[in-house]
Scaffold this motif. Sequence first.
Motif: not given
Length: 60
Positions: A23-43
């Motif tokens: 909600t704090r990112l602008k459309p097209g904004g980039t999110l970096f996560i850790g190598h042990a993590e994934t956003l699959q099935n999260v969002s």
Amino acid sequence: FLRNVMIYFDMETKRRVVDNVLTRLKPGGTLFIGHAETLQNVSDRVQLVKPTIYRLLAHT
């Protein structure tokens, strides 16, 4: 950056944390996560760019 934090959370908590961050990112904004993590099935509001790098979709 959201690195090496979500691996300790259950799925519902991951979804709430990611939704809050997105909600704090602008459309097209980039999110970096850790190598042990994934956003699959999260969002479905993000698109995988490269492993650990996601872009917020414009229509969210």
